[in-house]
Design a protein around this motif. Structure first.
Motif, mmCIF file in Angstrom:
data_model
loop_
_atom_site.group_PDB
_atom_site.id
_atom_site.type_symbol
_atom_site.label_atom_id
_atom_site.label_comp_id
_atom_site.label_asym_id
_atom_site.label_seq_id
_atom_site.Cartn_x
_atom_site.Cartn_y
_atom_site.Cartn_z
ATOM 1 N N ASP A 1 0.814 -0.790 0.222
ATOM 2 C CA ASP A 1 0.320 0.147 0.272
ATOM 3 C C ASP A 1 1.562 0.852 0.487
ATOM 4 N N LYS A 2 1.290 1.858 -1.763
ATOM 5 C CA LYS A 2 1.884 3.109 -1.740
ATOM 6 C C LYS A 2 1.857 4.251 -0.233
ATOM 7 N N ILE A 3 0.899 4.486 0.401
ATOM 8 C CA ILE A 3 0.242 5.301 1.239
ATOM 9 C C ILE A 3 0.911 5.495 1.783
ATOM 10 N N ILE B 1 0.066 12.352 -9.500
ATOM 11 C CA ILE B 1 -1.056 11.714 -9.031
ATOM 12 C C ILE B 1 -0.420 9.994 -9.224
ATOM 13 N N LYS B 2 -0.530 9.451 -7.756
ATOM 14 C CA LYS B 2 -0.438 8.151 -8.203
ATOM 15 C C LYS B 2 -1.598 7.241 -6.895
ATOM 16 N N ALA B 3 -1.742 6.832 -7.493
ATOM 17 C CA ALA B 3 -2.269 5.333 -6.973
ATOM 18 C C ALA B 3 -1.949 4.321 -6.456
ATOM 19 N N GLY C 1 -0.542 1.214 -6.932
ATOM 20 C CA GLY C 1 0.009 1.083 -7.960
ATOM 21 C C GLY C 1 0.883 0.529 -8.086
ATOM 22 N N GLY C 2 1.168 -0.077 -9.705
ATOM 23 C CA GLY C 2 2.453 -0.419 -9.719
ATOM 24 C C GLY C 2 2.839 -0.883 -10.789
ATOM 25 N N GLY C 3 3.809 -1.676 -11.421
ATOM 26 C CA GLY C 3 4.057 -1.547 -12.412
ATOM 27 C C GLY C 3 4.029 -0.556 -13.027
ATOM 28 N N GLY C 4 4.038 1.219 -12.756
ATOM 29 C CA GLY C 4 4.008 2.017 -13.361
ATOM 30 C C GLY C 4 3.066 2.297 -13.275
ATOM 31 N N ARG C 5 2.082 1.682 -13.582
ATOM 32 C CA ARG C 5 0.293 2.168 -13.977
ATOM 33 C C ARG C 5 -0.027 2.588 -12.953
ATOM 34 N N ILE D 1 -0.932 12.475 -3.322
ATOM 35 C CA ILE D 1 -0.076 13.415 -5.223
ATOM 36 C C ILE D 1 1.315 13.268 -4.028
ATOM 37 N N GLU D 2 2.383 13.600 -5.081
ATOM 38 C CA GLU D 2 3.580 13.873 -4.830
ATOM 39 C C GLU D 2 3.991 14.946 -5.967
ATOM 40 N N LYS D 3 5.633 15.472 -5.486
ATOM 41 C CA LYS D 3 5.904 16.608 -6.102
ATOM 42 C C LYS D 3 6.551 16.084 -7.589
ATOM 43 N N PHE D 4 6.579 16.084 -8.730
ATOM 44 C CA PHE D 4 7.023 15.305 -10.113
ATOM 45 C C PHE D 4 7.885 16.060 -10.008
ATOM 46 N N LEU D 5 9.089 14.893 -9.479
ATOM 47 C CA LEU D 5 10.232 15.555 -10.435
ATOM 48 C C LEU D 5 10.456 15.241 -11.314
ATOM 49 N N GLN D 6 11.799 16.559 -11.998
ATOM 50 C CA GLN D 6 11.948 16.888 -13.538
ATOM 51 C C GLN D 6 12.644 15.769 -14.247
ATOM 52 N N ARG E 1 17.030 10.353 -11.468
ATOM 53 C CA ARG E 1 17.628 9.397 -11.372
ATOM 54 C C ARG E 1 16.646 8.860 -10.611
ATOM 55 N N HIS E 2 16.533 7.443 -11.662
ATOM 56 C CA HIS E 2 15.705 6.025 -10.436
ATOM 57 C C HIS E 2 17.339 5.564 -9.933
ATOM 58 N N ILE E 3 17.626 5.513 -8.406
ATOM 59 C CA ILE E 3 18.902 4.875 -7.729
ATOM 60 C C ILE E 3 17.514 4.161 -6.709
ATOM 61 N N ARG F 1 8.133 3.709 -20.620
ATOM 62 C CA ARG F 1 7.127 3.270 -19.619
ATOM 63 C C ARG F 1 7.315 3.052 -18.641
ATOM 64 N N HIS F 2 7.646 3.625 -17.376
ATOM 65 C CA HIS F 2 8.155 3.234 -16.151
ATOM 66 C C HIS F 2 8.618 1.964 -16.640
ATOM 67 N N GLN F 3 8.796 1.303 -17.699
ATOM 68 C CA GLN F 3 9.576 -0.143 -17.124
ATOM 69 C C GLN F 3 11.126 0.070 -17.167
ATOM 70 N N ILE G 1 10.210 6.305 -3.528
ATOM 71 C CA ILE G 1 8.864 6.120 -3.841
ATOM 72 C C ILE G 1 8.649 5.190 -3.383
ATOM 73 N N GLU G 2 9.044 3.810 -3.738
ATOM 74 C CA GLU G 2 8.128 2.742 -2.574
ATOM 75 C C GLU G 2 9.652 1.604 -2.699
ATOM 76 N N MET G 3 9.471 0.573 -1.865
ATOM 77 C CA MET G 3 9.915 -0.959 -1.493
ATOM 78 C C MET G 3 9.325 -1.935 -1.740
HETATM 79 P P1 ADP Z 1 5.394 1.802 -9.909
HETATM 80 O O1 ADP Z 1 4.929 0.620 -8.405
HETATM 81 O O2 ADP Z 1 4.188 1.425 -10.556
HETATM 82 O O3 ADP Z 1 6.771 0.942 -10.088
HETATM 83 P P2 ADP Z 1 6.711 4.054 -8.866
HETATM 84 O O4 ADP Z 1 6.417 5.023 -7.283
HETATM 85 O O5 ADP Z 1 7.631 2.987 -8.050
HETATM 86 O O6 ADP Z 1 5.421 3.261 -9.436
HETATM 87 O O7 ADP Z 1 7.123 4.838 -10.114
HETATM 88 C C1 ADP Z 1 7.889 4.158 -10.913
HETATM 89 C C2 ADP Z 1 8.182 5.398 -11.913
HETATM 90 O O8 ADP Z 1 7.595 6.518 -12.347
HETATM 91 C C3 ADP Z 1 9.540 5.443 -11.194
HETATM 92 O O9 ADP Z 1 10.907 5.210 -11.773
HETATM 93 C C4 ADP Z 1 9.854 7.604 -11.937
HETATM 94 O O10 ADP Z 1 9.782 6.909 -13.930
HETATM 95 C C5 ADP Z 1 7.882 7.391 -11.967
HETATM 96 N N1 ADP Z 1 8.251 7.990 -11.278
HETATM 97 C C6 ADP Z 1 7.174 7.639 -9.664
HETATM 98 N N2 ADP Z 1 6.992 8.928 -9.129
HETATM 99 C C7 ADP Z 1 7.982 10.456 -9.560
HETATM 100 C C8 ADP Z 1 7.453 11.696 -9.043
HETATM 101 N N3 ADP Z 1 7.295 11.711 -7.931
HETATM 102 N N4 ADP Z 1 8.415 12.526 -9.822
HETATM 103 C C9 ADP Z 1 8.801 12.220 -10.945
HETATM 104 N N5 ADP Z 1 8.561 10.780 -11.360
HETATM 105 C C10 ADP Z 1 8.130 9.738 -10.571
#
Ligand code: ADP
Length: 447
Positions: A115-117, A157-159, A162-166, A199-204, A207-209, A234-236, A286-288
């Protein structure tokens, strides 16, 4: 130690887990759908049980069939791999109720992180830096506007489920927000049966680390450094590397230390990955993921530690074989995910592999369940293998990767190999200079 492990997965990861079991002298059982009777892991396992027809919900996701297969074969533990039931808390609970060990964390820990929240709240409590945003679910437009104004546009805005970038929608201004909120909620409701969004700030240009962590089951936590998975479509994830070209040793040990402590405080058991976006020297959780990741081999390459062995040890109550000070980062590793897809349009390309030849030599590892003559079934994800290359430094790793990609032959189907041959010759990639949007921009230019 376990006597017999049942592997509840397919493809390269089933084979990966099978190899670890064989090395540890543990008997193996694999379950498979009718479409996978010819798969390599089925051929190599000590025992196999067909659990249903091709659709995943009738086979790889069918908990009753899998538990029955455990009972029939006398398996005392289940390794779920990644995907399928690997992050299904109910599955972990049901196995526990049958006295079968789930090789992974407890059902409760899976639930929190699923549960991401709740995951974000927990991360914050444990001292992990998070992305600025709403404190929990947001339903009212007025509240959404207030939060967005506070953190500043653009927002995402994120579910929660959510998962798999959806289930993600970006709003660039207040004018976009209403539509984005509504679409995100209805899409989340339809896709996940739960319309909670946050809701989260959208980072412009982040990097994904991500940090590989392990809890030993006795209240201790360690980290195995990070992986940079910024090259995504596509987030993959498409290409992953360790170490990240963007971090220095001091940043690595700082974020790693925070994560290891959080895992210890949580009382977590087994492998996990704490994912961050990284921008301007700051990490944002962002998630674990509470399982083994597809890209775990790059960590194995630079640490020399078999993470599946560690998972099995921890689940059997034997603890980790290493302490934090034993974990050293040696050289550089890159993984390319080879998919049975058109390298330009990414449409799946199932069919028969007429010829399959993998590269070899120093520093090369190929994890794949396919072979010459293998027919790829159209029902599952299109990953057919992973090429993992290690070198003493990033330059050597890239030289070796280029050579390995040239040697790799997959005939009869289309694959994403040509994409990697292009990437390895690109100046930005050579410099490690890319963010999470780089690949999509590159692909748009190539069209
Ligand atoms: P999922 O569980 O669906 O994979 P994540 O929360 O891990 O969702 O996010 C997947 C991808 O979406 C991240 O790797 C990134 O590319 C993008 N993303 C998620 N949150 C943000 C954010 N706050 N700002 C910018 N990009 C984001």
């Amino acid at each position: 130690m376990f006597q017999k492990i049942l592997i509840a997965n397919r493809g390269e990861i089933a084979l990966r887990v099978l190899r670890a079991c064989k090395e540890l002298g543990i008997q193996t059982v694999v379950v498979h759908s009718t479409a996978d009777a010819d798969a390599m892991h089925v051929r190599l396992a000590d025992e196999s049980v067909c659990i249903g027809p091709p659709p995943s919900r009738d086979s790889y996701l069918n908990i009753h069939q899998i538990v029955a297969a455990c009972e029939i074969t006398g398996a005392d533990a289940v390794h779920p791999g990644y995907g399928f039931l690997s992050e299904n808390a109910k599955f972990a609970d049901i196995l526990a109720a049958h006295n079968i060990t789930f090789i992974g964390p407890t059902g409760d820990h899976i639930r929190i992180m699923g549960d991401k929240i709740e995951a974000k709240r927990t991360a914050k409590r444990l001292g992990i830096p998070v992305v600025p945003g709403s404190d929990g679910a947001v339903t009212e437009e007025k509240e959404a506007k207030r939060i967005a104004a506070e953190i500043g546009y653009p927002v995402i805005i994120k579910a929660s489920a959510g998962g798999g970038g959806r289930g993600m929608k970006v709003a660039r201004s207040e004018a976009d927000l209403e539509v984005a909120l509504q679409t995100a909620r209805s899409e989340a409701g339809a896709a996940f049966g739960d319309d909670a969004v946050y809701i989260e700030k959208f980072l412009q240009k982040p990097r994904h680390i991500e940090v590989q962590v392990f809890g030993d089951g006795f209240g201790r936590g360690v980290h195995f450094g990070e992986r940079d998975c910024s090259l995504q479509r596509r987030h993959q994830k498409v290409w992953e590397e360790a170490n990240s070209p963007a971090l220095n040793a001091e940043e690595r040990s700082r974020i790693g230390g925070i994560c290891a402590k959080a895992i210890a405080d949580l009382g977590y058991s087994g492998a996990g990955t704490i994912e961050f976006l990284y921008e301007n020297g700051e990490f944002y959780f962002i998630e674990m993921n509470t399982r083994l990741q597809v890209e775990h081999p790059v960590t194995e390459a630079i640490t020399g530690i078999d993470l599946v062995h560690e998972q099995i040890r921890v689940a059997s109550g034997g603890g980790l074989s290493v302490k934090q000070e034993d974990i050293k980062f040696n050289g550089h590793a890159i993984e390319c995910r080879i998919n049975a897809e058109d390298p330009r349009t990414f449409t799946p390309s199932p069919g028969t592999i007429t010829h399959f030849h993998t590269p070899g030599g120093l520093g090369i590892r190929v994890d794949s369940g396919v072979y010459s003559g293998y027919k790829i079934p159209p029902y599952y994800d299109s990953l057919i293998g992973k090429l993992i290359v290690h070198g003493r430094n990033r330059v050597e790793c890239m030289m070796r990767l280029r050579r390995a990609l040239d040697e790799f032959v997959v005939d009869g189907i289309k694959t994403t190999l040509p994409l990697f041959r292009d990437l390895v010759g690109n100046a930005d990639i050579a410099n490690g200079d890319y963010d999470i949007h780089w690949l999509e921009k590159y692909l748009a230019k190539e069209e």
